[in-house]
Design a protein around this motif. Structure first.
Motif, PDB file in Angstrom:
ATOM      1  N   ASN A 282      15.950  -6.711 116.831  1.00 48.29           N
ATOM      2  CA  ASN A 282      14.698  -5.799 116.797  1.00 48.29           C
ATOM      3  C   ASN A 282      13.639  -6.697 116.764  1.00 48.29           C
ATOM      4  O   ASN A 282      13.137  -7.063 115.521  1.00 48.29           O
ATOM      5  CB  ASN A 282      15.023  -4.800 115.548  1.00 48.29           C
ATOM      6  N   CYS A 283      12.885  -6.697 117.893  1.00 50.13           N
ATOM      7  CA  CYS A 283      11.619  -7.521 118.053  1.00 50.13           C
ATOM      8  C   CYS A 283      10.541  -6.762 117.315  1.00 50.13           C
ATOM      9  O   CYS A 283      10.038  -5.809 117.618  1.00 50.13           O
ATOM     10  CB  CYS A 283      11.161  -7.720 119.305  1.00 50.13           C
ATOM     11  N   ASN A 284       9.760  -7.342 116.252  1.00 50.68           N
ATOM     12  CA  ASN A 284       8.664  -6.692 115.575  1.00 50.68           C
ATOM     13  C   ASN A 284       7.228  -6.623 116.362  1.00 50.68           C
ATOM     14  O   ASN A 284       6.488  -5.744 116.094  1.00 50.68           O
ATOM     15  CB  ASN A 284       8.550  -6.994 114.162  1.00 50.68           C
ATOM     16  N   ARG A 285       7.279  -7.387 117.395  1.00 46.74           N
ATOM     17  CA  ARG A 285       6.308  -7.402 118.376  1.00 46.74           C
ATOM     18  C   ARG A 285       6.475  -6.409 119.544  1.00 46.74           C
ATOM     19  O   ARG A 285       5.418  -5.573 119.744  1.00 46.74           O
ATOM     20  CB  ARG A 285       5.990  -8.810 118.857  1.00 46.74           C
ATOM     21  N   CYS A 286       7.591  -6.742 120.025  1.00 49.69           N
ATOM     22  CA  CYS A 286       7.749  -5.461 121.105  1.00 49.69           C
ATOM     23  C   CYS A 286       8.351  -4.129 120.674  1.00 49.69           C
ATOM     24  O   CYS A 286       8.311  -3.271 121.232  1.00 49.69           O
ATOM     25  CB  CYS A 286       9.153  -5.875 121.966  1.00 49.69           C
ATOM     26  N   ARG A 287       8.679  -4.022 119.439  1.00 47.40           N
ATOM     27  CA  ARG A 287       8.900  -2.744 118.583  1.00 47.40           C
ATOM     28  C   ARG A 287      10.292  -2.252 119.365  1.00 47.40           C
ATOM     29  O   ARG A 287      10.358  -0.988 119.211  1.00 47.40           O
ATOM     30  CB  ARG A 287       7.801  -1.921 118.633  1.00 47.40           C
TER      31      ARG A 287
ATOM     32  N   VAL B 198      14.844  -3.264 120.503  1.00 46.10           N
ATOM     33  CA  VAL B 198      15.780  -4.364 120.529  1.00 46.10           C
ATOM     34  C   VAL B 198      15.495  -5.391 121.703  1.00 46.10           C
ATOM     35  O   VAL B 198      15.470  -4.817 122.876  1.00 46.10           O
ATOM     36  CB  VAL B 198      17.130  -3.786 120.550  1.00 46.10           C
ATOM     37  N   LYS B 199      15.422  -6.405 121.676  1.00 52.75           N
ATOM     38  CA  LYS B 199      15.177  -7.296 122.916  1.00 52.75           C
ATOM     39  C   LYS B 199      16.249  -8.564 122.732  1.00 52.75           C
ATOM     40  O   LYS B 199      16.608  -8.880 121.716  1.00 52.75           O
ATOM     41  CB  LYS B 199      13.649  -7.879 122.738  1.00 52.75           C
ATOM     42  N   PRO B 200      16.709  -8.768 123.838  1.00 49.48           N
ATOM     43  CA  PRO B 200      17.407 -10.321 123.850  1.00 49.48           C
ATOM     44  C   PRO B 200      16.508 -11.654 123.547  1.00 49.48           C
ATOM     45  O   PRO B 200      15.369 -11.498 123.881  1.00 49.48           O
ATOM     46  CB  PRO B 200      18.101 -10.473 125.189  1.00 49.48           C
ATOM     47  N   TYR B 201      17.249 -12.408 122.548  1.00 48.08           N
ATOM     48  CA  TYR B 201      16.173 -13.675 122.309  1.00 48.08           C
ATOM     49  C   TYR B 201      17.052 -14.845 123.038  1.00 48.08           C
ATOM     50  O   TYR B 201      18.310 -14.887 123.000  1.00 48.08           O
ATOM     51  CB  TYR B 201      16.375 -13.824 120.757  1.00 48.08           C
ATOM     52  N   GLN B 202      16.174 -15.709 123.250  1.00 49.63           N
ATOM     53  CA  GLN B 202      17.033 -16.920 124.027  1.00 49.63           C
ATOM     54  C   GLN B 202      16.812 -18.115 123.313  1.00 49.63           C
ATOM     55  O   GLN B 202      15.667 -18.219 122.601  1.00 49.63           O
ATOM     56  CB  GLN B 202      16.029 -17.340 125.313  1.00 49.63           C
TER      57      GLN B 202
ATOM     58  N   ARG C 250      13.537 -17.317 120.955  1.00 48.72           N
ATOM     59  CA  ARG C 250      12.658 -16.604 121.203  1.00 48.72           C
ATOM     60  C   ARG C 250      12.844 -15.351 122.036  1.00 48.72           C
ATOM     61  O   ARG C 250      13.648 -15.291 122.946  1.00 48.72           O
ATOM     62  CB  ARG C 250      11.429 -17.501 121.960  1.00 48.72           C
ATOM     63  N   CYS C 251      11.939 -14.476 121.904  1.00 51.90           N
ATOM     64  CA  CYS C 251      12.238 -13.037 122.624  1.00 51.90           C
ATOM     65  C   CYS C 251      11.953 -13.301 124.123  1.00 51.90           C
ATOM     66  O   CYS C 251      11.045 -14.028 124.416  1.00 51.90           O
ATOM     67  CB  CYS C 251      11.219 -12.072 121.929  1.00 51.90           C
ATOM     68  N   ALA C 252      12.705 -12.709 124.681  1.00 52.40           N
ATOM     69  CA  ALA C 252      12.841 -12.843 126.315  1.00 52.40           C
ATOM     70  C   ALA C 252      11.632 -12.510 126.872  1.00 52.40           C
ATOM     71  O   ALA C 252      11.068 -12.631 128.001  1.00 52.40           O
ATOM     72  CB  ALA C 252      14.092 -12.368 126.932  1.00 52.40           C
ATOM     73  N   ASP C 253      11.011 -11.268 126.339  1.00 51.37           N
ATOM     74  CA  ASP C 253       9.704 -10.694 126.663  1.00 51.37           C
ATOM     75  C   ASP C 253       8.448 -11.192 126.093  1.00 51.37           C
ATOM     76  O   ASP C 253       7.576 -11.237 126.833  1.00 51.37           O
ATOM     77  CB  ASP C 253       9.686  -9.122 126.299  1.00 51.37           C
ATOM     78  N   CYS C 254       8.266 -11.321 124.777  1.00 49.90           N
ATOM     79  CA  CYS C 254       7.117 -11.686 124.236  1.00 49.90           C
ATOM     80  C   CYS C 254       6.834 -12.986 123.559  1.00 49.90           C
ATOM     81  O   CYS C 254       6.092 -13.417 123.115  1.00 49.90           O
ATOM     82  CB  CYS C 254       6.687 -10.682 123.151  1.00 49.90           C
ATOM     83  N   ASP C 255       8.010 -13.750 123.422  1.00 49.63           N
ATOM     84  CA  ASP C 255       7.961 -15.172 122.875  1.00 49.63           C
ATOM     85  C   ASP C 255       7.865 -15.157 121.303  1.00 49.63           C
ATOM     86  O   ASP C 255       8.008 -16.382 121.116  1.00 49.63           O
ATOM     87  CB  ASP C 255       6.982 -15.726 123.498  1.00 49.63           C
ATOM     88  N   ASN C 256       8.143 -13.889 120.808  1.00 43.26           N
ATOM     89  CA  ASN C 256       8.147 -14.030 119.447  1.00 43.26           C
ATOM     90  C   ASN C 256       9.439 -14.727 118.891  1.00 43.26           C
ATOM     91  O   ASN C 256      10.403 -14.654 119.691  1.00 43.26           O
ATOM     92  CB  ASN C 256       8.059 -12.658 118.726  1.00 43.26           C
ATOM     93  N   SER C 257       9.480 -15.395 117.663  1.00 42.77           N
ATOM     94  CA  SER C 257      10.396 -16.365 117.297  1.00 42.77           C
ATOM     95  C   SER C 257      11.260 -15.816 116.219  1.00 42.77           C
ATOM     96  O   SER C 257      10.738 -14.744 115.670  1.00 42.77           O
ATOM     97  CB  SER C 257      10.034 -17.573 116.802  1.00 42.77           C
TER      98      SER C 257
HETATM   99 ZN   LIG Z   1       9.333  -9.138 121.837  1.00 41.72          ZN
END
Ligand SMILES: [Zn+2]
Length: 207
Positions: A22-27, A29-33, A54-61
């Protein structure tokens, strides 16, 4: 002469599983790499180590715990050096450990792509009447055994199924039901090729 050709397939998944976070930047659920980098925190006598995703979309760690609050004396110096230098094989080992990842985050995304390294162990191809394929998995894969066999041997899954029904194909130790399950380390597949017109093509695909 038995006519059995023994072959080993060393199977390595190509793409590491991705935790769904659950990516807190994308708000959402995202896959993380996996970034392939570790973070080590040495606080007095205690050491923490994480593998960074890192989030596949926003790079959040997101930090995946390797160990937490470990006594420095209990951490092998070689392991600490490997963590601090982002040793690629150590990172790979953790990144492909789908079971540990799933137990940590609950939901993960897995990929069926694999590379297969084939090695002739013993037997003479020209007198082959049966194949014995030994599977060695470097990490778990979601790829079904029948899809693996069909893809690598260049044939349809229905042909494999028909062989199984006529007892020309057997799977050890788990039996035919293993065909529809993910390929597992230590599985052996025996295929009787007597009377198969395309025996040579199957053999050349097998190793
Ligand atoms: Zn994200």
């Amino acid at each position: 002469m038995s006519g059995l050709l023994r072959i080993r397939w060393a199977i390595a998944p190509k793409i590491a599983p991705r935790p769904l976070i659950n990516c807190n930047r994308c708000r959402k659920v995202k896959p993380y790499q996996c970034s392939g980098k570790f973070r080590v925190n040495a606080n007095g006598k205690r050491i923490d180590a994480w593998l960074i995703y890192r989030c596949a979309d926003c790079d959040n760690s997101w930090n995946r715990t390797i160990f937490e609050r470990c006594n420095r004396r209990d951490v092998e110096p070689a392991l600490l050096a490997a963590l601090e230098s982002n040793d690629p094989s150590l990172a790979q080992r953790h990144a492909f450990d789908a079971m540990a990842l799933r137990s940590r985050v609950g939901r993960i995304e897995e990929f069926p792509e694999v590379t297969v390294r084939k090695e002739l162990l013993d037997g003479r191809p020209e007198c082959t009447t049966a194949l014995w394929l030994e599977l060695r998995l470097e990490a778990v894969t979601p790829l079904r055994l029948d899809r693996l066999l069909a893809g690598e041997l260049g044939m349809s899954r229905s042909r494999l199924q028909a062989w199984e029904e006529r007892q020309k194909l057997s799977v050890e130790p788990d039996g035919a039901k293993a065909l529809r399950r993910p390929a597992r380390d230590g599985t052996a597949v025996r295929i009787d090729l007597a009377g198969e017109a395309d025996r040579d093509a199957i053999l050349s695909a097998a190793y």
